[in-house]
Motif scaffolding. Structure first.
Motif, PDB file in Angstrom:
ATOM      1  N   ASN A  53       0.825  -1.218   0.000  1.00 39.43           N
ATOM      2  CA  ASN A  53       0.000   0.000   0.000  1.00 39.43           C
ATOM      3  C   ASN A  53       0.854   1.261   0.000  1.00 39.43           C
ATOM      4  N   LEU A  54       2.079   1.185  -0.489  1.00 40.85           N
ATOM      5  CA  LEU A  54       3.050   2.254  -0.243  1.00 40.85           C
ATOM      6  C   LEU A  54       2.734   3.552  -0.963  1.00 40.85           C
ATOM      7  N   ASP A  55       2.043   3.498  -2.101  1.00 43.02           N
ATOM      8  CA  ASP A  55       1.645   4.756  -2.737  1.00 43.02           C
ATOM      9  C   ASP A  55       0.644   5.521  -1.881  1.00 43.02           C
ATOM     10  N   VAL A  56      -0.186   4.813  -1.141  1.00 37.51           N
ATOM     11  CA  VAL A  56      -1.091   5.487  -0.199  1.00 37.51           C
ATOM     12  C   VAL A  56      -0.270   6.277   0.805  1.00 37.51           C
ATOM     13  N   MET A  57       0.768   5.660   1.353  1.00 36.68           N
ATOM     14  CA  MET A  57       1.609   6.317   2.354  1.00 36.68           C
ATOM     15  C   MET A  57       2.427   7.451   1.750  1.00 36.68           C
ATOM     16  N   LEU A  58       2.653   7.408   0.429  1.00 40.07           N
ATOM     17  CA  LEU A  58       3.379   8.476  -0.256  1.00 40.07           C
ATOM     18  C   LEU A  58       2.447   9.581  -0.746  1.00 40.07           C
ATOM     19  N   ARG A  78       6.276  -2.696  -9.509  1.00 40.83           N
ATOM     20  CA  ARG A  78       5.732  -2.438  -8.183  1.00 40.83           C
ATOM     21  C   ARG A  78       4.749  -3.541  -7.795  1.00 40.83           C
ATOM     22  N   GLY A  79       4.240  -3.461  -6.554  1.00 41.87           N
ATOM     23  CA  GLY A  79       3.139  -4.293  -6.126  1.00 41.87           C
ATOM     24  C   GLY A  79       1.892  -3.447  -6.014  1.00 41.87           C
ATOM     25  N   GLY A  80       0.893  -3.988  -5.330  1.00 41.86           N
ATOM     26  CA  GLY A  80      -0.336  -3.251  -5.127  1.00 41.86           C
ATOM     27  C   GLY A  80      -1.263  -4.023  -4.219  1.00 41.86           C
ATOM     28  N   TYR A  81      -2.434  -3.462  -3.966  1.00 43.56           N
ATOM     29  CA  TYR A  81      -3.391  -4.208  -3.147  1.00 43.56           C
ATOM     30  C   TYR A  81      -4.522  -4.743  -4.029  1.00 43.56           C
ATOM     31  N   CYS A  82      -5.592  -5.270  -3.389  1.00 42.40           N
ATOM     32  CA  CYS A  82      -6.552  -6.103  -4.111  1.00 42.40           C
ATOM     33  C   CYS A  82      -7.151  -5.456  -5.339  1.00 42.40           C
ATOM     34  N   LEU A 283      10.855  -0.242  -5.392  1.00 39.86           N
ATOM     35  CA  LEU A 283      10.618   1.109  -4.899  1.00 39.86           C
ATOM     36  C   LEU A 283      11.971   1.786  -4.755  1.00 39.86           C
ATOM     37  N   GLY A 284      12.160   2.898  -5.430  1.00 41.70           N
ATOM     38  CA  GLY A 284      13.453   3.577  -5.412  1.00 41.70           C
ATOM     39  C   GLY A 284      13.837   4.075  -4.030  1.00 41.70           C
ATOM     40  N   ASP A 285      15.122   4.256  -3.819  1.00 44.03           N
ATOM     41  CA  ASP A 285      15.609   4.705  -2.515  1.00 44.03           C
ATOM     42  C   ASP A 285      15.036   6.067  -2.130  1.00 44.03           C
ATOM     43  N   ALA A 286      14.867   6.954  -3.126  1.00 43.50           N
ATOM     44  CA  ALA A 286      14.322   8.280  -2.827  1.00 43.50           C
ATOM     45  C   ALA A 286      12.890   8.170  -2.321  1.00 43.50           C
ATOM     46  N   ASP A 287      12.096   7.296  -2.951  1.00 36.48           N
ATOM     47  CA  ASP A 287      10.723   7.103  -2.488  1.00 36.48           C
ATOM     48  C   ASP A 287      10.695   6.447  -1.115  1.00 36.48           C
ATOM     49  N   ALA A 288      11.566   5.476  -0.881  1.00 32.49           N
ATOM     50  CA  ALA A 288      11.624   4.841   0.433  1.00 32.49           C
ATOM     51  C   ALA A 288      11.930   5.873   1.514  1.00 32.49           C
ATOM     52  N   ALA A 289      12.837   6.790   1.226  1.00 27.71           N
ATOM     53  CA  ALA A 289      13.199   7.816   2.205  1.00 27.71           C
ATOM     54  C   ALA A 289      12.058   8.789   2.461  1.00 27.71           C
ATOM     55  N   ARG A 290      11.146   8.935   1.500  1.00 31.71           N
ATOM     56  CA  ARG A 290      10.024   9.847   1.653  1.00 31.71           C
ATOM     57  C   ARG A 290       8.862   9.245   2.435  1.00 31.71           C
TER      58      ARG A 290
END
Length: 295
Positions: A53-58, A78-82, A283-290
Motif C-alpha cells: 500500500n506504499l503509494d497510499v503512504m506516499l 511495483r506491487g499493489g493491493y486487491c 521502490l526507489g531509494d528516494a521514495d523509500a526515504a520519503r
C-alpha cells in the motif's frame, strides 16, 4: 496465441500485454483454460507480485483502470493491493479464455466480534466450462488457492495451511452468503491472525453484480479513509516457497519450512532493499526515504 491475445487486448481497449505479464510472473507460456491453468497462473502471480500500500503512504492516488495497473505492477515492477492486483489478474484471465467477474467482500480477518466491516476487498468469480470458481490474487493476509464455488470446497497451500469455502447465508445479507476460512500457522499471515491453528474467517462475500464505479468507490475508501490499516500502516506481504513474508512498518516476518525469522528494519535503504529482495517490489531509494516511516 500472442497475435490473438494482442488483438483481443486492442478490441477491449486494454493495456494488457500477456508476454510482458508472463515475464513479470515467471511463466514461459500461456496456461491452459482449465482449473489447473487457473491454479498455475494464480500461484505464479502471487509468488511474483508483492502486496503493498506504499503509494497510499506516499500520498499518491491509487488508480485501478487496466492501463494504470499494468504500468505500475508489470512495467514498473511495483506491487499493489486487491483492487490493483485483481484488475491485472482479471485482464489476463479474460485474454486466456477464462472470463472473470469482480465480487466485493468484507474482510473478517482481525475484525472484532460483532463488527460488520465495509466491502473493501475485491475477489473474482471465474467461469470454467460453465462451472463457477472463486479466485483471488490480491489478498494480503495470507496465501490463497482458487476453489470451486461449492459449499465445503477446500485446498491446501504450500505453507501447510488449509482453506475452505462455506455457504453461510443469503445474498445481500450483512453476514454474507459465502465465507472463506483458513486454518494454519499464524506466522504464515500478515500478523492479523489469532494465535491458534484452527479455522479462522478471512472474508465474506456474495455474488451480487459489481460495477466499475462500485470498485472505484471501494478503492477510494480504502486508500483515503483516515485511521484504517491502509492509511496508517506501511504494509507489504508475499507468499514464498513453503511459507509467507510480511512487513508491517519496520517489522519483518518471514515464515518458512525451517521456522520463523523476525527482524526490525534499520533505515530507508534497508527498507528498499528488503522490498526488492523479499517482496519483489521495486521502490526507489528516494521514495523509500520519503515514506512517513522515515521522513
Amino acid at each position: 496465441m500472442k497475435i490473438v491475445a494482442r488483438r483481443a487486448a486492442r478490441r477491449h481497449g486494454r493495456a494488457m500485454d500477456l508476454d510482458r505479464y508472463f515475464a513479470r510472473i515467471g511463466l514461459h507460456a500461456p496456461v491452459s483454460p482449465d482449473p489447473a491453468g487457473l491454479a498455475m497462473l494464480q500461484s505464479a502471480h502471487r509468488l511474483a507480485i508483492g502486496f503493498e500500500n506504499l503509494d497510499v503512504m506516499l500520498g499518491r492516488p491509487i488508480r485501478i483502470d487496466s492501463a494504470s495497473v499494468f504500468d505500475k505492477l508489470v512495467l514498473r515492477g511495483r506491487g499493489g493491493y486487491c483492487f490493483e492486483q485483481n484488475r491485472l489478474y482479471a485482464d489476463a484471465l479474460g485474454l486466456l479464455g477464462l472470463p472473470a467477474s469482480p465480487l466485493l467482500a468484507r474482510v473478517r480477518l482481525g475484525a472484532a466480534p460483532g463488527v460488520t466491516p465495509p466491502r473493501t476487498h475485491v475477489c473474482l468469480l471465474v467461469t470454467i466450462a460453465g462451472e463457477a470458481w472463486f479466485a483471488d490474487a490480491g489478498f494480503g493476509g495470507s496465501n490463497l488457492p482458487p476453489l470451486p464455488l461449492n459449499d465445503g470446497a477446500s485446498a491446501q497451500t504450500s505453507d501447510g495451511a488449509h482453506h475452505r469455502l462455506r455457504r453461510i447465508g443469503e445474498p445481500g445479507t450483512l453476514s454474507g452468503e459465502w465465507l472463506l476460512e483458513r486454518a494454519g500457522a499464524p506466522d504464515a499471515t500478515d500478523g492479523r491472525a489469532a494465535a491458534h491453528l484452527d479455522w479462522q474467517p478471512q472474508y465474506t462475500f456474495d455474488l451480487v453484480q459489481v460495477a466499475q464505479d462500485d470498485l472505484e468507490q471501494g478503492n477510494h475508501w480504502t486508500s483515503t479513509r483516515p485511521g484504517t490499516r491502509f492509511t496508517t500502516l506501511h504494509v507489504a506481504s508475499i507468499p514464498i516457497a513453503g511459507g509467507f513474508a510480511s512487513m508491517v512498518d519496520r517489522e519483518l516476518t518471514i515464515h518458512g519450512p525451517a521456522g520463523t525469522e523476525r527482524r526490525s528494519i534499520g533505515d530507508a535503504s534497508d527498507y528498499g532493499r528488503t522490498l526488492r529482495e523479499v517482496f519483489r517490489i521495486e521502490l526507489g531509494d528516494a521514495d523509500a526515504a520519503r515514506l512517513p516511516l522515515f521522513a
